[in-house]
Design a protein around this motif. Structure first.
Motif, PDB file in Angstrom:
ATOM      1  N   VAL A   8     -99.406  33.930 -67.687  1.00 52.72           N
ATOM      2  CA  VAL A   8     -99.000  33.940 -66.463  1.00 52.72           C
ATOM      3  C   VAL A   8     -98.143  32.742 -66.139  1.00 52.72           C
ATOM      4  O   VAL A   8     -96.926  33.411 -65.432  1.00 52.72           O
ATOM      5  N   ASN A  12     -94.138  33.268 -64.355  1.00 48.28           N
ATOM      6  CA  ASN A  12     -93.895  32.885 -63.874  1.00 48.28           C
ATOM      7  C   ASN A  12     -92.331  32.937 -63.514  1.00 48.28           C
ATOM      8  O   ASN A  12     -91.498  32.383 -63.035  1.00 48.28           O
ATOM      9  N   CYS A 139     -95.499  23.749 -53.159  1.00 49.12           N
ATOM     10  CA  CYS A 139     -94.309  25.062 -53.202  1.00 49.12           C
ATOM     11  C   CYS A 139     -92.627  24.724 -53.473  1.00 49.12           C
ATOM     12  O   CYS A 139     -91.104  25.136 -53.614  1.00 49.12           O
ATOM     13  N   TYR A 144     -93.045  29.410 -50.851  1.00 52.80           N
ATOM     14  CA  TYR A 144     -94.000  30.606 -50.948  1.00 52.80           C
ATOM     15  C   TYR A 144     -93.579  29.921 -52.647  1.00 52.80           C
ATOM     16  O   TYR A 144     -93.619  28.930 -53.469  1.00 52.80           O
ATOM     17  N   GLN A 145     -95.087  30.556 -53.984  1.00 55.16           N
ATOM     18  CA  GLN A 145     -94.942  30.229 -54.675  1.00 55.16           C
ATOM     19  C   GLN A 145     -94.817  32.343 -55.561  1.00 55.16           C
ATOM     20  O   GLN A 145     -95.247  32.612 -55.147  1.00 55.16           O
ATOM     21  N   LEU A 147     -95.423  34.769 -57.611  1.00 55.95           N
ATOM     22  CA  LEU A 147     -96.501  35.250 -59.142  1.00 55.95           C
ATOM     23  C   LEU A 147     -96.552  35.864 -60.466  1.00 55.95           C
ATOM     24  O   LEU A 147     -97.506  36.328 -61.428  1.00 55.95           O
ATOM     25  N   CYS A 151     -92.131  43.248 -57.136  1.00 51.99           N
ATOM     26  CA  CYS A 151     -93.090  43.508 -55.703  1.00 51.99           C
ATOM     27  C   CYS A 151     -93.787  43.908 -55.696  1.00 51.99           C
ATOM     28  O   CYS A 151     -93.048  45.592 -55.685  1.00 51.99           O
ATOM     29  N   CYS A 178     -90.859  39.561 -50.513  1.00 51.45           N
ATOM     30  CA  CYS A 178     -90.186  39.103 -51.360  1.00 51.45           C
ATOM     31  C   CYS A 178     -88.850  38.788 -51.402  1.00 51.45           C
ATOM     32  O   CYS A 178     -88.309  37.907 -52.206  1.00 51.45           O
ATOM     33  N   LYS A 185     -94.203  37.543 -54.598  1.00 47.34           N
ATOM     34  CA  LYS A 185     -94.990  36.330 -54.408  1.00 47.34           C
ATOM     35  C   LYS A 185     -95.251  36.058 -53.064  1.00 47.34           C
ATOM     36  O   LYS A 185     -95.862  37.341 -52.747  1.00 47.34           O
ATOM     37  N   GLN A 186     -95.838  34.813 -52.847  1.00 48.24           N
ATOM     38  CA  GLN A 186     -97.248  34.273 -52.026  1.00 48.24           C
ATOM     39  C   GLN A 186     -96.173  33.779 -51.203  1.00 48.24           C
ATOM     40  O   GLN A 186     -95.905  32.577 -51.614  1.00 48.24           O
TER      41      GLN A 186
END
Length: 367
Positions: A8, A12, A139, A144-145, A147, A151, A178, A185-186
């Motif tokens: 993961v 990213n 961040c 945002y982070q 993911l 999207c 996004c 993203k989140q």
């Protein structure tokens, strides 16, 4: 579980570079160079440049450690794969860019400082307080982070179709989820998507040198203070306030207009004159209106010797005399002439003689 988290993390990193997972090393390098040319702090002055550059470098590092570390090659004695010349150069470029980005992130705080003329002339110590808002460390200021993957709102296209009215065809707009990147993203939970951490106060004591002028810029290096006091450099713009009594000239002279009692001026009395360091006695002389006080002015240059203070005396007489004052003045006028009728002052006596001679001549011509 560890391998899954590593996968993961690598996904990213690929997404941060705008690539699909499993992109080749050539594609990764090309994407990294393209983003560096766009976001390097030496080329991009925006507030996001530093944080973006850090994420780009971190993504490249993650891919190299997890994606390329097992590539076939000629292993060394310890089983490691030797770096190729171009890879070594890229690592050096990434390290240099990261170091420049970190240096660029060290902020310079600008402040205005109001000083009285006395404080500017003699120097002073000031305590400055304020608040700072740092970049969110979670961040890196992005808000945002990442993911990874496409999207879900726009399926990776970066745009969504807006609803149309009355059968008109819909238009495309940037995907808000996004931000047009197409990558899932989140919002950062630590800063609620603002990219900024909570404001924190600072307090620093600075020494202002004597002789600073209006508009001067003073620089205080952040390395001279503790990080909790001032996490950065400080630029102080000096503003010297107007003074009630003094006017400052470019050569360091200070001009002061001093109203004095007219009778005290006639009587050559002593008066008190305001200076930058306090009151100073001045002996009046009725034949002088201008005085110079040595070394009582403003410094000619910063940290230099002080100039002079120029005092202009303005005798003030009452607009209307009292009865007692009229009597005293009559007595004073009477005492200004001698027993023979001549004036006590030779200048006044010469004037009176000339005036009488002129009057007699005028009478003879008219008769």
């Amino acid at each position: 579980m560890k391998k899954e988290s590593e996968r993961v993390g690598t996904d990213n990193a690929f997404a941060e570079l705008g690539l699909a997972p499993g992109a080749s090393e050539t594609e990764v390098k090309a994407a990294w160079r393209r983003l560096v040319s766009q976001w390097h702090p030496d080329r991009n002055d925006s507030a996001r440049a530093v944080a973006k550059m850090q994420r780009i470098n971190q993504a490249l590092k993650t891919i190299r450690l997890r994606g390329f570390g097992a590539e076939p090659g000629r292993a060394g004695a310890d089983g490691s794969v030797p770096a190729r010349p171009d890879e070594t150069r890229d690592k050096h470029d990434a390290t240099t860019a990261s170091r420049k980005a970190t240096d660029r992130q060290r902020r310079t705080i600008s402040r205005k400082l109001k000083l009285t003329l006395e404080e500017a002339a003699l120097g002073c110590t000031k305590v400055l307080r304020g608040k700072l808002t740092d970049t969110c460390s979670s961040c890196a200021g992005a808000g945002y982070q990442v993911l990874g993957g496409n999207c879900p709102q726009c399926q990776g296209s970066g745009a969504v179709k807006q609803r149309a009215w009355f059968g008109w065809p819909g238009t495309l707009a940037e995907c808000g989820a996004c931000r047009g990147g197409g990558i899932a993203k989140q919002p950062c939970p630590d800063c609620d998507g603002t990219g900024k951490s909570a404001a924190r106060g600072y307090k620093i004591t600075v020494r202002i040198p004597h002789g600073v002028r209006h508009g001067d810029l003073l620089h205080v290096g952040g390395h001279r203070t503790r990080a909790d006091q001032m996490p950065g450099d400080l630029d102080i713009r000096v503003e010297v306030l107007d003074h009630e009594f003094f006017a400052l000239d470019d050569d360091g002279s200070i001009r002061c207009e001093l109203p004095v009692d007219g009778f005290a001026w006639v009587a050559n009395r002593r008066v008190e004159v305001p200076t930058l360091t306090g009151l100073q006695a001045l002996q009046l002389s009725r034949d002088r209106l201008s005085y110079r006080l040595k070394d009582q002015g403003f410094p000619v240059e910063r940290r230099g010797p002080r100039g002079d203070q120029l005092v202009t005396v303005v005798p003030i007489f009452p607009k209307r005399l009292s009865t007692d004052q009229e009597i005293l003045l009559d007595q004073l006028i009477a005492t200004s002439s001698g027993q023979d009728g001549r004036a006590a002052d030779a200048r006044l006596d010469a004037w009176n003689k000339g005036l009488r001679a002129w009057e007699q001549g005028l009478f003879k011509r008219s008769s």
